[in-house]
Design a protein around this motif. Structure first.
Motif, PDB file in Angstrom:
ATOM      1  N   LEU A 203       0.620  -1.287   0.148  1.00  0.00           N
ATOM      2  CA  LEU A 203      -0.142  -0.629   0.001  1.00  0.00           C
ATOM      3  C   LEU A 203       0.679   1.114   0.525  1.00  0.00           C
ATOM      4  O   LEU A 203       0.673   2.526  -0.547  1.00  0.00           O
ATOM      5  CB  LEU A 203      -1.065  -0.108   1.201  1.00  0.00           C
ATOM      6  CG  LEU A 203      -1.581   0.718   1.259  1.00  0.00           C
ATOM      7  CD1 LEU A 203      -2.713   1.019   0.423  1.00  0.00           C
ATOM      8  CD2 LEU A 203      -2.975   1.190   2.611  1.00  0.00           C
ATOM      9  N   LEU A 204       1.877   1.718   0.993  1.00  0.00           N
ATOM     10  CA  LEU A 204       3.065   2.619   0.622  1.00  0.00           C
ATOM     11  C   LEU A 204       3.651   2.454  -0.450  1.00  0.00           C
ATOM     12  O   LEU A 204       3.460   4.007  -0.964  1.00  0.00           O
ATOM     13  CB  LEU A 204       3.959   1.760   1.981  1.00  0.00           C
ATOM     14  CG  LEU A 204       3.500   2.335   3.161  1.00  0.00           C
ATOM     15  CD1 LEU A 204       4.722   1.699   3.764  1.00  0.00           C
ATOM     16  CD2 LEU A 204       3.600   3.682   3.810  1.00  0.00           C
ATOM     17  N   ARG A 205       3.668   1.702  -1.504  1.00  0.00           N
ATOM     18  CA  ARG A 205       4.428   1.780  -2.863  1.00  0.00           C
ATOM     19  C   ARG A 205       3.282   2.697  -3.364  1.00  0.00           C
ATOM     20  O   ARG A 205       3.671   2.861  -4.416  1.00  0.00           O
ATOM     21  CB  ARG A 205       5.066   0.676  -2.959  1.00  0.00           C
ATOM     22  CG  ARG A 205       5.919  -0.399  -2.088  1.00  0.00           C
ATOM     23  CD  ARG A 205       6.510  -1.862  -3.050  1.00  0.00           C
ATOM     24  NE  ARG A 205       7.487  -1.673  -1.968  1.00  0.00           N
ATOM     25  CZ  ARG A 205       8.381  -2.705  -1.679  1.00  0.00           C
ATOM     26  NH1 ARG A 205       7.460  -4.218  -2.260  1.00  0.00           N
ATOM     27  NH2 ARG A 205       9.390  -3.282  -1.811  1.00  0.00           N
ATOM     28  N   LYS A 206       1.980   2.392  -3.252  1.00  0.00           N
ATOM     29  CA  LYS A 206       0.774   2.721  -4.142  1.00  0.00           C
ATOM     30  C   LYS A 206       0.599   3.988  -3.568  1.00  0.00           C
ATOM     31  O   LYS A 206      -0.443   4.542  -4.062  1.00  0.00           O
ATOM     32  CB  LYS A 206      -0.383   1.551  -4.201  1.00  0.00           C
ATOM     33  CG  LYS A 206      -0.157   0.758  -5.356  1.00  0.00           C
ATOM     34  CD  LYS A 206      -0.443   1.204  -6.355  1.00  0.00           C
ATOM     35  CE  LYS A 206       0.769   0.095  -7.267  1.00  0.00           C
ATOM     36  NZ  LYS A 206       0.491  -0.032  -8.562  1.00  0.00           N
ATOM     37  N   GLY A 207       0.897   5.098  -2.355  1.00  0.00           N
ATOM     38  CA  GLY A 207       0.686   6.495  -1.959  1.00  0.00           C
ATOM     39  C   GLY A 207       0.043   6.185  -0.512  1.00  0.00           C
ATOM     40  O   GLY A 207      -1.250   7.109  -0.410  1.00  0.00           O
ATOM     41  N   ALA A 224       7.648  -0.462  11.874  1.00  0.00           N
ATOM     42  CA  ALA A 224       8.390   1.131  11.743  1.00  0.00           C
ATOM     43  C   ALA A 224       9.564   1.211  10.513  1.00  0.00           C
ATOM     44  O   ALA A 224       9.930   2.173  10.127  1.00  0.00           O
ATOM     45  CB  ALA A 224       8.837   1.759  12.933  1.00  0.00           C
ATOM     46  N   PHE A 225      10.455   0.122  11.250  1.00  0.00           N
ATOM     47  CA  PHE A 225      11.796   0.145   9.754  1.00  0.00           C
ATOM     48  C   PHE A 225      10.899  -0.150   8.213  1.00  0.00           C
ATOM     49  O   PHE A 225      11.787   0.600   7.248  1.00  0.00           O
ATOM     50  CB  PHE A 225      12.615  -0.763   9.639  1.00  0.00           C
ATOM     51  CG  PHE A 225      13.517  -1.156   9.829  1.00  0.00           C
ATOM     52  CD1 PHE A 225      15.350  -0.387   9.567  1.00  0.00           C
ATOM     53  CD2 PHE A 225      13.852  -1.326   8.255  1.00  0.00           C
ATOM     54  CE1 PHE A 225      16.069  -0.826   8.217  1.00  0.00           C
ATOM     55  CE2 PHE A 225      14.947  -2.039   7.079  1.00  0.00           C
ATOM     56  CZ  PHE A 225      16.269  -1.474   7.486  1.00  0.00           C
ATOM     57  N   VAL A 226       9.947  -1.125   8.246  1.00  0.00           N
ATOM     58  CA  VAL A 226       9.554  -1.284   6.342  1.00  0.00           C
ATOM     59  C   VAL A 226       9.278   0.279   6.417  1.00  0.00           C
ATOM     60  O   VAL A 226       9.288   0.970   5.115  1.00  0.00           O
ATOM     61  CB  VAL A 226       8.374  -2.342   6.107  1.00  0.00           C
ATOM     62  CG1 VAL A 226       7.323  -2.101   5.089  1.00  0.00           C
ATOM     63  CG2 VAL A 226       9.251  -3.213   7.132  1.00  0.00           C
ATOM     64  N   PHE A 230      11.261   1.648   2.719  1.00  0.00           N
ATOM     65  CA  PHE A 230      10.527   1.120   2.273  1.00  0.00           C
ATOM     66  C   PHE A 230      10.683   1.983   0.289  1.00  0.00           C
ATOM     67  O   PHE A 230      11.165   1.290  -0.227  1.00  0.00           O
ATOM     68  CB  PHE A 230       8.685   0.813   1.840  1.00  0.00           C
ATOM     69  CG  PHE A 230       8.377   2.254   1.450  1.00  0.00           C
ATOM     70  CD1 PHE A 230       7.654   2.534   0.295  1.00  0.00           C
ATOM     71  CD2 PHE A 230       7.834   3.272   2.453  1.00  0.00           C
ATOM     72  CE1 PHE A 230       7.093   3.771  -0.045  1.00  0.00           C
ATOM     73  CE2 PHE A 230       7.348   4.532   2.357  1.00  0.00           C
ATOM     74  CZ  PHE A 230       7.048   4.626   1.067  1.00  0.00           C
ATOM     75  N   SER A 231      10.928   2.747   0.498  1.00  0.00           N
ATOM     76  CA  SER A 231      11.369   3.757  -0.962  1.00  0.00           C
ATOM     77  C   SER A 231      13.263   3.463  -0.904  1.00  0.00           C
ATOM     78  O   SER A 231      13.673   3.845  -2.305  1.00  0.00           O
ATOM     79  CB  SER A 231      10.766   5.226  -0.677  1.00  0.00           C
ATOM     80  OG  SER A 231      11.225   5.600   0.101  1.00  0.00           O
ATOM     81  N   ASP A 232      14.013   3.124   0.172  1.00  0.00           N
ATOM     82  CA  ASP A 232      15.157   3.471  -0.182  1.00  0.00           C
ATOM     83  C   ASP A 232      15.839   1.583  -0.416  1.00  0.00           C
ATOM     84  O   ASP A 232      16.104   0.431  -0.701  1.00  0.00           O
ATOM     85  CB  ASP A 232      16.018   3.555   1.320  1.00  0.00           C
ATOM     86  CG  ASP A 232      17.416   3.818   1.459  1.00  0.00           C
ATOM     87  OD1 ASP A 232      18.142   3.578   0.270  1.00  0.00           O
ATOM     88  OD2 ASP A 232      18.098   3.996   2.445  1.00  0.00           O
ATOM     89  N   ALA A 236      16.497  -1.498   0.290  1.00  0.00           N
ATOM     90  CA  ALA A 236      15.734  -3.299  -0.345  1.00  0.00           C
ATOM     91  C   ALA A 236      15.417  -3.902   0.885  1.00  0.00           C
ATOM     92  O   ALA A 236      14.800  -4.914   0.881  1.00  0.00           O
ATOM     93  CB  ALA A 236      15.475  -3.372  -2.003  1.00  0.00           C
ATOM     94  N   ALA A 237      17.171  -4.685   0.904  1.00  0.00           N
ATOM     95  CA  ALA A 237      17.411  -6.405   0.785  1.00  0.00           C
ATOM     96  C   ALA A 237      16.654  -6.249   3.176  1.00  0.00           C
ATOM     97  O   ALA A 237      15.814  -7.373   2.930  1.00  0.00           O
ATOM     98  CB  ALA A 237      18.276  -6.732   0.695  1.00  0.00           C
ATOM     99  N   GLU A 238      16.771  -5.523   3.668  1.00  0.00           N
ATOM    100  CA  GLU A 238      16.451  -5.458   5.095  1.00  0.00           C
ATOM    101  C   GLU A 238      15.362  -4.753   5.006  1.00  0.00           C
ATOM    102  O   GLU A 238      14.184  -5.702   5.456  1.00  0.00           O
ATOM    103  CB  GLU A 238      17.725  -4.031   5.725  1.00  0.00           C
ATOM    104  CG  GLU A 238      18.873  -4.006   5.409  1.00  0.00           C
ATOM    105  CD  GLU A 238      19.417  -3.040   5.906  1.00  0.00           C
ATOM    106  OE1 GLU A 238      20.116  -2.566   7.073  1.00  0.00           O
ATOM    107  OE2 GLU A 238      19.493  -1.724   5.386  1.00  0.00           O
TER     108      GLU A 238
END
Length: 296
Positions: A203-207, A224-226, A230-232, A236-238
């Motif tokens: 959902l974050l990836r869609k705004g 919280a980490f995600v 999420f856009s870094d 991405a692996a973490e």
């Protein structure tokens, strides 16, 4: 587009229960402080996961008062104030406002089924009009599998047009990612919050704006980490590793009754025995279920 609010990771906090069957305010405050320390942006207390509809209004008010008195900032609290009776929804929301808590999560009136869109609009509109407080911000609570009263897109649009700025978000707990993505598209500026932990990342990836979720009681730091990374691409692996832990814990907590499982896992993690208790009609796990859950 206006800035989304609320935005971030909000824990749908479990409510500990005393041996007398009342909310354990002391243990609850400790839990809220722990969740914030682990990275939650706020606490969505007295929702479905918090067994709110099993508690009387005076119990709900007392618990909110205890949290604010303990020094947790009111702007980090999202209490549930929506109940079946409109006047009681108004009273609970007015009480929250009196404590400086300006954002609430509000179920639709849920006893009568098959109500019209006009009726649903009228219920929310009357709450806003009776309160007449410009500070008020409402997060709509869409959980049709429990309430049996969905909140349709046209109702959301009408409420936002009639009361600009008041209806600031929606917690979508229907478990349908496509529905959440459609909300983001149809309602610019509305904070669309996932009600299921694994769906926050897509959902974050869609705004989307974040989440209000149950498994955050156990995986707040990973959520919280995600949310923060999420856009870094460099992390991405973490992010994927944290997401895998979130999904695994959600699946683990869903093997048996969810609230009882979450409480059993939290009791095991913290050593706080008060987490084993629930208020009927919800019951703790059986010894066999608890044993199976804890050896995973």
């Amino acid at each position: 587009m206006t800035e989304q609010h609320p935005r971030g990771v909000y824990s749908a906090a479990l409510t500990p229960v005393t041996t007398e069957g009342t909310p354990d305010a002391t243990l609850f405050v400790t839990h809220c402080q722990r969740l914030l320390a682990e990275g939650c942006d706020g606490i969505a207390m007295l929702g479905t996961t918090g067994e709110a509809n099993s508690f009387a209004n005076d119990e709900r008010r007392a618990l909110l008062e205890a949290v604010v008195a303990a020094g947790i900032a009111p702007d980090r609290l999202l209490p549930g104030t929506g109940v079946a009776a409109l006047s009681e929804t108004v009273a609970l929301t007015r009480h929250a406002l009196s404590l400086g808590v300006t954002t609430v999560v509000m179920l639709p009136p849920f006893y009568y089924k098959g109500v019209t869109e006009d009726g649903l609009f009228a219920a929310y509109a009357e709450v806003v009009q009776r309160l007449a407080d410009p500070r008020l911000r409402i997060v709509l609570y869409h959980i049709p599998q429990m309430s049996a009263v969905p909140i349709p897109f046209p109702v959301i649009a009408r409420l936002r047009a009639a009361y600009p700025g008041t209806f600031s978000g929606i917690k979508d707990s229907a478990g349908d990612l496509a529905h959440m993505e459609a909300l983001v598209e149809a309602c610019p500026g509305l904070a669309v919050l996932a009600g299921a932990d694994p769906l926050m990342l897509p959902l974050l990836r869609k705004g989307g704006a974040g989440c209000i979720t149950a498994t955050s009681n156990l995986v707040a730091a990973d959520l919280a980490f995600v949310f923060r990374h999420f856009s870094d691409l460099n992390r991405a692996a973490e992010v994927e590793a944290a997401q895998a832990r979130i999904v695994a814990m959600r699946n683990r907590a869903s093997r048996f009754a969810q609230m009882a499982s979450l409480k059993a896992l939290l009791a095991d993690r913290t050593g706080e025995e008060g987490w084993h208790r629930l208020r009927p009609p919800l019951l703790p796990l059986s010894e066999a279920e608890r044993g199976a859950l804890l050896v995973e």
